[in-house]
Design a protein around this motif. Structure first.
Motif, short mmCIF file in Angstrom:
data_model
loop_
_atom_site.label_atom_id
_atom_site.label_comp_id
_atom_site.label_asym_id
_atom_site.label_seq_id
_atom_site.Cartn_x
_atom_site.Cartn_y
_atom_site.Cartn_z
N VAL A 1 0.76 -1.18 0.08
CA VAL A 1 0.05 0.01 0.12
C VAL A 1 0.98 1.34 0.07
CG1 VAL A 1 -1.83 1.23 1.28
CG2 VAL A 1 -2.00 -1.18 0.96
N MET A 2 2.05 1.25 0.87
CA MET A 2 3.00 2.65 0.91
C MET A 2 3.43 2.50 -0.61
SD MET A 2 6.43 2.95 2.75
CE MET A 2 7.33 1.79 2.07
N ASP A 3 3.64 1.52 -1.39
CA ASP A 3 4.37 1.66 -2.62
C ASP A 3 3.24 2.23 -3.65
OD1 ASP A 3 6.78 0.65 -1.82
OD2 ASP A 3 6.42 -1.42 -2.58
N ALA A 4 1.97 1.70 -3.48
CA ALA A 4 0.85 2.21 -4.24
C ALA A 4 0.78 3.68 -4.21
CB ALA A 4 -0.52 1.32 -3.92
N VAL A 5 0.83 4.24 -2.81
CA VAL A 5 0.72 5.82 -2.88
C VAL A 5 1.79 6.60 -3.28
CG1 VAL A 5 0.72 7.39 -0.88
CG2 VAL A 5 -0.66 5.58 -0.44
N ILE A 6 2.88 5.93 -2.89
CA ILE A 6 3.96 6.64 -3.66
C ILE A 6 3.88 6.66 -5.32
CG2 ILE A 6 6.72 6.47 -4.03
CD1 ILE A 6 6.91 5.42 -1.06
N GLY A 7 3.50 5.49 -5.72
CA GLY A 7 3.50 5.39 -7.09
C GLY A 7 2.39 5.98 -7.75
N TYR A 8 1.11 6.34 -7.00
CA TYR A 8 0.25 7.20 -7.21
C TYR A 8 0.71 8.85 -7.46
CZ TYR A 8 -4.30 9.74 -7.94
OH TYR A 8 -5.27 10.57 -8.19
N CYS B 1 5.03 11.31 -13.11
CA CYS B 1 5.81 12.49 -13.17
C CYS B 1 6.30 13.02 -14.51
CB CYS B 1 7.04 12.21 -12.29
SG CYS B 1 8.24 13.51 -12.11
N CYS B 2 6.15 14.21 -14.72
CA CYS B 2 6.93 15.10 -15.83
C CYS B 2 6.01 14.54 -17.17
CB CYS B 2 8.36 14.85 -15.89
SG CYS B 2 9.20 15.07 -14.15
N VAL B 3 5.12 13.77 -17.03
CA VAL B 3 4.33 13.66 -18.48
C VAL B 3 3.78 14.91 -19.45
CG1 VAL B 3 3.83 11.16 -17.77
CG2 VAL B 3 2.20 13.04 -17.38
N ASP B 4 3.60 15.82 -18.57
CA ASP B 4 3.08 17.05 -19.25
C ASP B 4 4.23 17.61 -19.87
OD1 ASP B 4 0.43 16.15 -19.05
OD2 ASP B 4 0.19 17.28 -17.03
N ALA B 5 5.52 17.64 -19.17
CA ALA B 5 6.74 18.50 -19.58
C ALA B 5 7.27 17.99 -21.20
CB ALA B 5 7.77 18.07 -18.64
N GLY B 6 6.83 16.83 -21.68
CA GLY B 6 7.08 16.69 -22.83
C GLY B 6 8.40 15.92 -22.90
N ASP C 1 11.00 12.51 -21.22
CA ASP C 1 11.12 11.48 -20.35
C ASP C 1 11.41 11.74 -19.22
OD1 ASP C 1 13.72 11.00 -19.69
OD2 ASP C 1 14.15 9.49 -21.55
N ARG C 2 10.90 10.88 -18.02
CA ARG C 2 11.12 11.18 -16.57
C ARG C 2 12.53 11.20 -16.22
NH1 ARG C 2 8.24 7.47 -12.18
NH2 ARG C 2 9.22 8.24 -10.35
N ALA C 3 13.19 10.01 -16.66
CA ALA C 3 14.53 10.02 -16.34
C ALA C 3 15.43 11.28 -16.74
CB ALA C 3 15.01 8.86 -16.68
N GLU C 4 14.98 11.73 -18.19
CA GLU C 4 15.95 12.88 -18.32
C GLU C 4 15.29 14.02 -17.54
OE1 GLU C 4 18.54 15.15 -20.54
OE2 GLU C 4 18.33 13.24 -20.55
N THR C 5 14.26 14.35 -17.17
CA THR C 5 13.66 15.35 -16.25
C THR C 5 14.38 15.38 -14.83
OG1 THR C 5 11.78 15.56 -17.67
CG2 THR C 5 11.75 16.82 -15.62
N TRP C 6 14.60 14.26 -14.59
CA TRP C 6 15.22 14.34 -13.05
C TRP C 6 16.74 14.43 -13.27
CZ3 TRP C 6 13.41 12.38 -8.23
CH2 TRP C 6 12.36 12.10 -8.17
N ARG C 7 17.23 14.12 -14.30
CA ARG C 7 18.77 14.55 -14.46
C ARG C 7 19.14 15.77 -14.46
NH1 ARG C 7 18.53 9.69 -17.45
NH2 ARG C 7 18.52 10.58 -19.07
N LYS C 8 18.13 16.54 -15.19
CA LYS C 8 18.43 18.14 -15.44
C LYS C 8 17.98 18.83 -14.13
CE LYS C 8 17.35 18.01 -20.55
NZ LYS C 8 16.70 18.53 -21.42
N GLY C 9 17.52 18.06 -13.27
CA GLY C 9 17.00 18.69 -11.92
C GLY C 9 15.77 19.49 -11.84
N ALA C 10 15.01 19.12 -12.88
CA ALA C 10 13.75 19.76 -12.77
C ALA C 10 12.61 19.23 -11.87
CB ALA C 10 12.97 19.72 -14.15
N VAL C 11 13.11 18.15 -11.46
CA VAL C 11 12.15 17.57 -10.27
C VAL C 11 13.30 17.07 -9.36
CG1 VAL C 11 11.10 15.30 -9.55
CG2 VAL C 11 10.72 16.46 -11.92
N THR C 12 13.25 17.55 -8.01
CA THR C 12 14.20 17.09 -7.17
C THR C 12 13.54 16.41 -6.03
OG1 THR C 12 13.35 19.09 -5.58
CG2 THR C 12 15.34 19.44 -7.06
N THR C 13 14.59 15.49 -5.40
CA THR C 13 14.04 14.46 -4.08
C THR C 13 13.78 14.96 -3.09
OG1 THR C 13 16.42 13.78 -3.86
CG2 THR C 13 14.90 12.51 -5.45
#
Length: 111
Positions: free
Chosen positions: A80-87, A92-97, A99-111
């Motif tokens: 259930v914890m994984d499902a919440v985090i997954g939700y 992530c970043c689908v509207d940014a045009g 891929d998610r990994a690339e957006t993360w690498r560029k720092g647009a999404v921070t942890t």
């Protein structure tokens, strides 16, 4: 109940500092779980208050409670914890045009 409503209920349950503390204890405890008595020792709240918080976490399926003799063992539900985090992260970043990994690498999404 929709995924949105279910996730909102779970996040609302974790929105209370005491319940979040309890949940983190159980997540850290692993598959073995933790007895209610031990949780009470760590959190230092009355048994009736702890019972209320555990019931709410159980109601939204974040934890399970299992009787072992006279001891009540509580465990985090990692699925259930994984499902919440997954939700929160799956789209992530689908509207940014890009891929998610690339957006993360560029720092647009921070942890």
């Amino acid at each position: 109940m929709s995924d949105l409503e279910q996730t909102a209920d779970r996040l609302a349950a974790l929105g209370n500092p005491t319940r979040l503390q309890i949940y983190r204890l159980l997540v850290r405890a692993g598959a073995e779980g933790m007895s209610v008595g031990r949780i009470q020792e760590v959190v230092s709240i009355p048994g009736s208050t702890l019972s209320h918080h555990l019931k709410l976490l159980d109601t939204v399926d974040l934890v399970t409670r299992e009787k072992q003799g006279t001891t009540l063992i509580c465990r985090a539900r990692y699925d259930v914890m994984d499902a919440v985090i997954g939700y929160l992260a799956d789209e992530c970043c689908v509207d940014a045009g890009g891929d998610r990994a690339e957006t993360w690498r560029k720092g647009a999404v921070t942890t």
